[in-house]
Design a protein around this motif. Structure first.
Motif: not given
Length: 166
Positions: A129-158
């Motif tokens: 998937x596209x990086x921006x699309x994936x991150x947006x999906x995670x944010x929408x999940x969290x804002x909708x009250x769902x359990x969003x994934x959390x990461x200790x480290x995120x590397x931007x290499x796109x």
């Protein structure tokens, strides 16, 4: 009208995103570089998943070492695969960790399997998937009250010819 085949080109494909190629740049050690169009995106020595060739990936790894502390299973998200060199490095050093790669181009994943040693049944989880699309999906999940994934480290290499893609 065609160029003569280059014996150092080990893999080449036209994907919907770009031209993907893997080229051998030395024989001893067997060093290979992943190209997307004209941009070098990853470099690896076959059989050396722990080694990193690029400065920015060595910095990512050093920061991870310094900040991971005593975590045995850090969770890591890579936005862009870079030929999976950093992802494979992280799995070697933290074999029980969660390593997820967001890579829009399945052709890059195929090239990494064919020429960089990425195993088909690897524990590295790939999200095509596209990086921006994936991150947006995670944010929408969290804002909708769902359990969003959390990461200790995120590397931007796109990258797209030197800039972050849209």
């Amino acid at each position: 009208l065609r160029e003569r085949p280059d014996p150092n080109v080990l893999y080449s494909d036209e994907t919907p995103f770009c031209r993907v190629a893997v080229r051998r740049i030395s024989w001893r050690p067997d060093r290979r570089v992943l190209m997307q169009n004209r941009l070098e995106r990853g470099e690896a020595v076959t059989g050396d998943a722990a080694g990193l060739s690029y400065f920015h990936t060595r910095i990512f790894a050093a920061l991870t070492h310094g900040l991971a502390g005593d975590r045995k299973k850090p969770s890591m998200l890579l936005l862009g695969s870079g030929g999976y060199t950093l992802a494979r490095h992280l799995r070697v050093l933290w074999p029980d960790s969660l390593v997820e790669v967001v890579e829009p181009d399945s052709g890059v994943t195929a090239a990494a399997r064919m020429a960089f040693g990425l195993e088909r049944n690897t524990a590295i989880r790939t999200i095509h998937a596209g990086a921006r699309d994936y991150v947006s999906r995670l944010l929408r999940q969290e804002r909708a009250g769902g359990a969003a994934k959390r990461y200790d480290f995120i590397y931007a290499d796109a990258m797209n010819d030197g800039s972050m893609p849209v």
